[in-house]
Design a protein around this motif. Structure first.
Motif, mmCIF file in Angstrom:
data_model
loop_
_atom_site.group_PDB
_atom_site.id
_atom_site.type_symbol
_atom_site.label_atom_id
_atom_site.label_comp_id
_atom_site.label_asym_id
_atom_site.label_seq_id
_atom_site.Cartn_x
_atom_site.Cartn_y
_atom_site.Cartn_z
ATOM 1 N N GLY A 188 0.785 -1.224 0.000
ATOM 2 C CA GLY A 188 0.000 0.000 0.000
ATOM 3 C C GLY A 188 0.815 1.270 0.000
ATOM 4 O O GLY A 188 0.245 2.362 -0.101
ATOM 5 N N GLN A 189 2.125 1.192 0.101
ATOM 6 C CA GLN A 189 2.965 2.392 0.132
ATOM 7 C C GLN A 189 2.977 3.061 -1.238
ATOM 8 O O GLN A 189 3.103 2.406 -2.278
ATOM 9 N N ILE A 190 2.863 4.394 -1.260
ATOM 10 C CA ILE A 190 2.911 5.149 -2.510
ATOM 11 C C ILE A 190 4.363 5.222 -2.976
ATOM 12 O O ILE A 190 5.246 5.668 -2.243
ATOM 13 N N VAL A 191 4.610 4.794 -4.209
ATOM 14 C CA VAL A 191 5.965 4.811 -4.755
ATOM 15 C C VAL A 191 6.121 5.835 -5.882
ATOM 16 O O VAL A 191 7.243 6.208 -6.223
ATOM 17 N N ALA A 206 -11.790 7.194 -7.523
ATOM 18 C CA ALA A 206 -11.148 6.174 -8.359
ATOM 19 C C ALA A 206 -10.215 6.812 -9.377
ATOM 20 O O ALA A 206 -9.125 6.300 -9.651
ATOM 21 N N LEU A 207 -10.638 7.937 -9.947
ATOM 22 C CA LEU A 207 -9.780 8.632 -10.905
ATOM 23 C C LEU A 207 -8.540 9.185 -10.217
ATOM 24 O O LEU A 207 -7.429 9.123 -10.765
ATOM 25 N N ALA A 208 -8.721 9.708 -9.007
ATOM 26 C CA ALA A 208 -7.569 10.218 -8.267
ATOM 27 C C ALA A 208 -6.612 9.089 -7.884
ATOM 28 O O ALA A 208 -5.390 9.285 -7.838
ATOM 29 N N ALA A 209 -7.169 7.902 -7.590
ATOM 30 C CA ALA A 209 -6.318 6.769 -7.221
ATOM 31 C C ALA A 209 -5.447 6.313 -8.387
ATOM 32 O O ALA A 209 -4.363 5.747 -8.174
ATOM 33 N N LYS A 210 -5.889 6.564 -9.625
ATOM 34 C CA LYS A 210 -5.089 6.181 -10.785
ATOM 35 C C LYS A 210 -3.877 7.082 -10.976
ATOM 36 O O LYS A 210 -2.997 6.770 -11.774
ATOM 37 N N ALA A 211 -3.840 8.182 -10.262
ATOM 38 C CA ALA A 211 -2.718 9.103 -10.379
ATOM 39 C C ALA A 211 -1.586 8.761 -9.415
ATOM 40 O O ALA A 211 -0.598 9.490 -9.362
ATOM 41 N N VAL A 212 -1.719 7.691 -8.661
ATOM 42 C CA VAL A 212 -0.652 7.246 -7.757
ATOM 43 C C VAL A 212 -0.412 5.754 -7.972
ATOM 44 O O VAL A 212 -1.297 5.020 -8.417
ATOM 45 N N ILE A 213 0.788 5.314 -7.677
ATOM 46 C CA ILE A 213 1.143 3.894 -7.724
ATOM 47 C C ILE A 213 1.449 3.456 -6.306
ATOM 48 O O ILE A 213 2.274 4.068 -5.621
ATOM 49 N N ARG A 214 0.784 2.400 -5.876
ATOM 50 C CA ARG A 214 1.020 1.823 -4.554
ATOM 51 C C ARG A 214 1.624 0.430 -4.713
ATOM 52 O O ARG A 214 1.274 -0.304 -5.633
ATOM 53 N N SER A 215 2.503 0.086 -3.808
ATOM 54 C CA SER A 215 3.132 -1.231 -3.865
ATOM 55 C C SER A 215 2.103 -2.312 -3.536
ATOM 56 O O SER A 215 1.418 -2.220 -2.521
#
Length: 372
Positions: A99-102, A230-239
């Motif tokens: 869940g960590q943002i990379v 959901a659209l905002a979540a696509k702008a980050v990558i989580r492990s």
């Protein structure tokens, strides 16, 4: 002239005589019977001694090239939408948690959409709560007081109207005064009815259609919020796992696209390692899960690593591992075989190994000499 002719005659006779002699010799060889040779009996097959395999028997192992990979496999992480990288917060070799943002895209408009959707949802939920709760107690008390007031006014008007009708009958009061009293009584009665209707409206529960409409509007606002999130979540990558960053492919400021493969980082869980081996199609019948394997690498000299075959693919495919041998055949069909390494992961991911899968008893004792 006579001598020259005699010489030619002698030469011709010598040539004819030689030809006749050669023909007679050949005929004599053809007609001469050959001496029969008795067939030589084939030597009896060598009988293998007990416990000793024949010299031409297949070895009790299967050799194949292999490559080290994490037990979780290598995960190439990228974005679902295109944009510019605002941040890549990890480096190669860094440990990451689930869940960590990379990595993050430069997309402030997505956060603004989420805020707007949250405000709309709050307003719709408040309206729904109002419809479900109905009127407040103060509104009910106010409507009830208005009914009492109207009832009192109507009662006074009724009494006044009756008294003036009596006076009109005794011809003490004019007709105009009596009619005015009658009108006032009717108005007071109508006001009493209106106050009663108002009280019923305030005191009764909300109508079903009003409740359904308010619930639908709140549900729509909730869906809009989920869409924005959901659209905002696509702008980050989580492990997706607890592991290590194996490769960093992109840097902040670079553009990423969805039209082609643009991973940002590659992660994997290297606490446990395994080897993916390419077993030649000629040897697939001798491979099965549970067999032991011995693995060696040029970088580690004669040191041997051990493992167990955990899975054998069900379909043949093309070779995944290429060696430096110029005589290597690239069109060979292989069967992918996964081998779980014993002990903690100390080998680097991607290391090429020589894999020997033990298929028979004592196979590890008959391995060829390994010369790195």
């Amino acid at each position: 002239m006579i001598q020259r002719g005699a010489m030619l005659l002698v030469a011709v006779l010598m040539i004819v005589g030689g030809a006749v002699w050669l023909r007679a010799n050949a005929v004599s060889k053809i007609k001469t019977p050959t001496k029969a040779v008795a067939p030589v009996a084939a030597p009896p097959p060598a009988v293998a001694a007990k416990g000793v395999a024949p010299a031409d028997a297949a070895p009790a192992w299967v050799a194949a090239p292999g490559r080290v990979e994490p037990l979780s496999e290598e995960m190439r992480l990228g974005f679902d939408i295109a944009g510019k990288l605002a941040e890549v917060s990890v480096e190669e070799g860094d440990s990451v948690q689930y869940g960590q943002i990379v990595a993050r895209l430069a997309a402030d408009e997505f956060a603004a959409r989420v805020d707007a959707a949250e405000q709309v949802l709050a307003a719709r939920e408040a309206a729904l709560a109002k419809v479900l709760a109905g009127a407040r107690d103060m509104e009910r008390q106010e409507a009830k007081a208005a009914v009492a007031e109207a009832r009192t006014v109507a009662e006074v008007a009724r009494i006044e109207h009756g008294r003036r009708r009596q006076l009109l009958g005794k011809e003490v009061l004019s007709r105009e005064e009596a009619d005015r009293a009658e009108r006032e009584y009717k108005v007071a009665t109508e006001r009493l009815d209106a106050a009663r209707q108002r009280f019923r409206l305030v005191n009764d529960p909300s109508r079903e259609e009003d409740v359904k409409r308010a619930m639908a509007e709140a549900a729509e606002a909730r869906a809009r919020l989920a869409e924005a999130q959901a659209l905002a979540a696509k702008a980050v990558i989580r492990s997706p796992i607890d592991g290590v960053v194996l490769r960093k492919h992109r840097r902040a400021g670079e553009m990423v696209s969805v039209s082609f493969d643009t991973p940002v980082v590659t992660v994997g869980d290297i606490a446990r390692l395994r080897v993916r081996a390419d077993v030649d199609e000629r040897d697939i019948s001798r491979i099965k899960p549970g067999q032991n394997a011995i693995l060696m690498a040029e970088a580690y000299g004669e040191r041997q690593f051990t493992g167990v075959v955990s899975r054998v693919s069900k379909i043949l495919g093309k070779k995944n591992i290429r060696t430096d041998d110029p005589a290597e055949k690239n069109d060979t069909r292989i069967l992918e075989t996964l081998i779980d390494l014993d002990g903690p992961g100390e080998l680097p991911v991607g290391l090429r190994l020589d894999v020997f899968i033990i298929t028979g008893e004592g196979g590890e004792k008959t391995l060829p000499a390994y010369r790195p």
